[in-house]
Design a protein around this motif. Structure first.
Motif, PDB file in Angstrom:
ATOM      1  N   CYS A 404      64.893  25.243  31.446  1.00  0.00           N
ATOM      2  CA  CYS A 404      64.759  25.251  32.907  1.00  0.00           C
ATOM      3  C   CYS A 404      63.290  25.378  33.272  1.00  0.00           C
ATOM      4  CB  CYS A 404      65.562  26.410  33.489  1.00  0.00           C
ATOM      5  SG  CYS A 404      65.270  26.687  35.254  1.00  0.00           S
ATOM      6  N   ASP A 405      62.838  24.440  34.140  1.00  0.00           N
ATOM      7  CA  ASP A 405      61.475  24.537  34.656  1.00  0.00           C
ATOM      8  C   ASP A 405      61.521  25.409  35.911  1.00  0.00           C
ATOM      9  OD1 ASP A 405      58.974  24.200  35.844  1.00  0.00           O
ATOM     10  OD2 ASP A 405      58.729  22.203  34.938  1.00  0.00           O
ATOM     11  N   LEU A 406      61.065  26.657  35.773  1.00  0.00           N
ATOM     12  CA  LEU A 406      61.208  27.606  36.879  1.00  0.00           C
ATOM     13  C   LEU A 406      60.448  27.183  38.116  1.00  0.00           C
ATOM     14  CD1 LEU A 406      61.052  31.090  35.090  1.00  0.00           C
ATOM     15  CD2 LEU A 406      63.019  29.980  36.147  1.00  0.00           C
ATOM     16  N   ARG A 407      59.267  26.583  37.933  1.00  0.00           N
ATOM     17  CA  ARG A 407      58.491  26.204  39.110  1.00  0.00           C
ATOM     18  C   ARG A 407      59.198  25.115  39.917  1.00  0.00           C
ATOM     19  NH1 ARG A 407      54.344  27.417  35.382  1.00  0.00           N
ATOM     20  NH2 ARG A 407      54.450  25.308  34.473  1.00  0.00           N
ATOM     21  N   VAL A 408      59.728  24.116  39.214  1.00  0.00           N
ATOM     22  CA  VAL A 408      60.461  23.038  39.909  1.00  0.00           C
ATOM     23  C   VAL A 408      61.747  23.578  40.514  1.00  0.00           C
ATOM     24  CG1 VAL A 408      61.599  20.803  39.614  1.00  0.00           C
ATOM     25  CG2 VAL A 408      59.444  21.274  38.423  1.00  0.00           C
ATOM     26  N   ALA A 409      62.456  24.435  39.766  1.00  0.00           N
ATOM     27  CA  ALA A 409      63.702  25.006  40.267  1.00  0.00           C
ATOM     28  C   ALA A 409      63.464  25.857  41.498  1.00  0.00           C
ATOM     29  CB  ALA A 409      64.371  25.832  39.174  1.00  0.00           C
ATOM     30  N   GLU A 410      62.386  26.613  41.498  1.00  0.00           N
ATOM     31  CA  GLU A 410      62.085  27.451  42.663  1.00  0.00           C
ATOM     32  C   GLU A 410      61.815  26.594  43.892  1.00  0.00           C
ATOM     33  OE1 GLU A 410      59.250  31.243  43.907  1.00  0.00           O
ATOM     34  OE2 GLU A 410      58.678  29.946  42.228  1.00  0.00           O
ATOM     35  N   GLN A 411      61.115  25.481  43.728  1.00  0.00           N
ATOM     36  CA  GLN A 411      60.873  24.587  44.861  1.00  0.00           C
ATOM     37  C   GLN A 411      62.186  24.016  45.381  1.00  0.00           C
ATOM     38  OE1 GLN A 411      58.027  24.125  46.474  1.00  0.00           O
ATOM     39  NE2 GLN A 411      57.195  25.733  45.087  1.00  0.00           N
ATOM     40  N   ALA A 412      63.115  23.679  44.466  1.00  0.00           N
ATOM     41  CA  ALA A 412      64.416  23.148  44.883  1.00  0.00           C
ATOM     42  C   ALA A 412      65.193  24.194  45.682  1.00  0.00           C
ATOM     43  CB  ALA A 412      65.211  22.693  43.662  1.00  0.00           C
ATOM     44  N   VAL A 413      65.157  25.431  45.239  1.00  0.00           N
ATOM     45  CA  VAL A 413      65.856  26.503  45.963  1.00  0.00           C
ATOM     46  C   VAL A 413      65.230  26.687  47.332  1.00  0.00           C
ATOM     47  CG1 VAL A 413      66.358  28.981  45.974  1.00  0.00           C
ATOM     48  CG2 VAL A 413      66.652  27.663  43.887  1.00  0.00           C
ATOM     49  N   LEU A 414      63.905  26.641  47.416  1.00  0.00           N
ATOM     50  CA  LEU A 414      63.233  26.793  48.713  1.00  0.00           C
ATOM     51  C   LEU A 414      63.594  25.650  49.659  1.00  0.00           C
ATOM     52  CD1 LEU A 414      59.697  28.031  47.610  1.00  0.00           C
ATOM     53  CD2 LEU A 414      61.478  29.341  48.774  1.00  0.00           C
ATOM     54  N   ARG A 415      63.708  24.409  49.125  1.00  0.00           N
ATOM     55  CA  ARG A 415      64.130  23.288  49.980  1.00  0.00           C
ATOM     56  C   ARG A 415      65.528  23.499  50.518  1.00  0.00           C
ATOM     57  NH1 ARG A 415      61.355  20.197  46.052  1.00  0.00           N
ATOM     58  NH2 ARG A 415      63.318  19.719  44.958  1.00  0.00           N
ATOM     59  N   TYR A 416      66.433  23.993  49.661  1.00  0.00           N
ATOM     60  CA  TYR A 416      67.800  24.268  50.105  1.00  0.00           C
ATOM     61  C   TYR A 416      67.796  25.359  51.176  1.00  0.00           C
ATOM     62  CZ  TYR A 416      72.706  25.681  49.931  1.00  0.00           C
ATOM     63  OH  TYR A 416      74.007  25.995  50.265  1.00  0.00           O
ATOM     64  N   GLN A 417      66.987  26.389  50.991  1.00  0.00           N
ATOM     65  CA  GLN A 417      66.905  27.463  51.989  1.00  0.00           C
ATOM     66  C   GLN A 417      66.433  26.923  53.333  1.00  0.00           C
ATOM     67  OE1 GLN A 417      64.957  30.502  48.903  1.00  0.00           O
ATOM     68  NE2 GLN A 417      65.124  31.358  50.954  1.00  0.00           N
ATOM     69  N   ARG A 418      65.395  26.096  53.311  1.00  0.00           N
ATOM     70  CA  ARG A 418      64.885  25.559  54.572  1.00  0.00           C
ATOM     71  C   ARG A 418      65.932  24.672  55.245  1.00  0.00           C
ATOM     72  NH1 ARG A 418      59.902  25.231  51.654  1.00  0.00           N
ATOM     73  NH2 ARG A 418      60.367  23.053  51.072  1.00  0.00           N
TER      74      ARG A 418
END
Length: 441
Positions: A404-418
């Protein structure tokens, strides 16, 4: 009273009688004081002691003063006896008797013959060197005796005060020192092997020397009271004694610590083994977790986990050997050091585990956040929103894939949150034939 002689106006019978009564009272007081000085315990000790230093010098002077005191007192007694005999010749003294009595009671009529040695050793302010006889009036003789008596008594009382206070205290401390030495030897605290053993030897030497010095030169251990003129005004100097008493107390505390080690050694060794074992298990867990992180998390710096330090195990084995050999004085400092090092090692192992598993904790936090927002979307009736479903699935694939690429995954989670925030903030629209396409955003 117009008739005069070299001693002044001739005294009448009443004056003579009053003078004789006063001189007789003084004679009794002086005799009592001299006898008390003669029987004083301090004087007897001074006579029999082998004195040194200041005490020897002052006792030589005081002894000469006491010799002169008795010579002066004998002369005073003879003069007083002569005056009483003249007065007793007749009930009503004649003019010739009164003239003779006036000369005897007021003039320098008393001649004192002293030994050359006593006169030479007496205080210089109280006797003229090189003179074998002196002349005094009775009043002057009393003053001289008072001066000699005061200096002699002060010296005797001072020496006796020191001898009464210090040697007994030193002996008590020496007895306590001997008990401490015996106890120290029983737990292996010996000179050359333990600092406390060296301290005991030093205290023994100092106390032995201190007692010898106090016995031979007590005046060297006297602190006069400022402004005091009374005999014996002051206090014994206990500086050295107090310092060594404190040192012995510190040694006793050290030996008590060694005794405590002897009683608790096995329990402390068991606890040490347990702490080091927990540290080893934690490090092993950290090494396992590191492999898991490297397999599951991509593009992440994972710290290397070191192995358990062998030096602590070696020291623990040494401590166990000391216990079997009853070397408590060596076991005591080693256990204290090991206990601190073992706690530090356990803390280091836990910190290593925390550092290694940090990426997994970040992934777990992102997973939890993603699921929380999904539940929030469901509560607001947007669970079937295709755009949100797409964003959720993209983030979930990243978080549940390996590595798991944490940096990419974190951006994906932030997009879902927004996206969720925007969806919940927009006004609700009536149902259409199809959902509104907002993927262009």
């Amino acid at each position: 009273m117009g008739v005069t002689d070299p001693a002044g106006p001739v005294m009448d019978r009443d004056e003579v009688d009053r003078a004789l009564a006063r001189l007789g009272a003084e004679h009794e007081a002086i005799e009592t004081s001299l006898l008390a000085l003669q029987d004083h315990a301090g004087r007897r000790l001074l006579e029999g002691a082998e004195l040194t230093g200041t005490t020897r010098e002052r006792w030589t002077s005081a002894e000469a003063s006491i010799t002169l005191l008795w010579a002066y007192f004998d002369a005073y007694t003879d003069a007083l006896r002569s005056a009483r005999e003249i007065r007793a010749r007749r009930r009503w003294s004649s003019r010739e008797d009164l003239v003779e009595l006036t000369e005897l009671l007021r003039g320098e009529s008393v001649t004192v013959a002293g030994s050359a040695t006593a006169t030479a050793n007496a205080p210089t302010l109280l006797s003229a060197p090189g003179r074998l006889s002196e002349r005094f009036s009775l009043t002057g003789l009393v003053d001289r005796m008072n001066e000699l008596y005061a200096t002699s008594l002060n010296m005797v009382v001072t020496a006796d005060a020191v001898w009464s206070a210090l040697p007994a205290r030193i002996d008590l401390l020496a007895a306590e020192l001997q008990r401490t030495r015996t106890l120290a030897h029983s737990v292996g605290v010996r000179p050359g092997e333990h600092p406390a053993g060296d301290d005991l030897e030093r205290i023994t030497r100092i106390l032995t020397k201190l007692r010898e010095d106090v016995v031979s030169d007590p005046l060297a251990f006297w602190v006069p009271a400022p402004g005091s003129s009374a005999p014996g005004g002051g206090r014994p100097d206990t500086t050295v004694y107090d310092r060594e008493a404190r040192a012995l107390e510190e040694v006793r505390r050290e030996i008590d610590a060694v005794l405590t080690v002897r009683q608790d050694a096995e329990a402390r060794l068991i606890k040490l083994r347990d702490v080091l074992s927990r540290a080893d298990r934690t490090l092993a867990e950290a090494r396992t977790a590191r492999g898991e992180v490297l397999a599951k998390i991509a593009a992440t710096e994972v710290p290397v986990v070191s192995g358990p330090p062998t030096v602590l195990q070696e020291q623990l084995a040494t401590a166990a050997e000391y216990r079997r050999g009853a070397q408590w004085h060596r076991l005591s400092p080693l256990l204290e050091s090991l206990e601190q090092k073992a706690e530090d090692e356990l803390l280091r192992a836990r910190e290593s585990l925390t550092a290694v598993t940090a990426p997994l904790a970040v992934r777990a936090e992102l997973r939890g956040r993603l699921d929380a927002y999904k539940a929030k979307v469901a509560r607001h009736g947007l669970a079937e929103d295709p755009f949100l479903i797409e964003r959720y699935d993209a983030a979930r694939r990243m978080l549940w894939s390996a590595p798991c690429d944490l940096r990419v995954a974190e951006q994906a989670v932030l997009r879902y949150q927004r996206s969720v925030a925007e969806a919940l903030g927009a006004p609700r629209m009536p149902q259409q034939s199809g959902p509104e396409d907002r993927r262009g955003e």
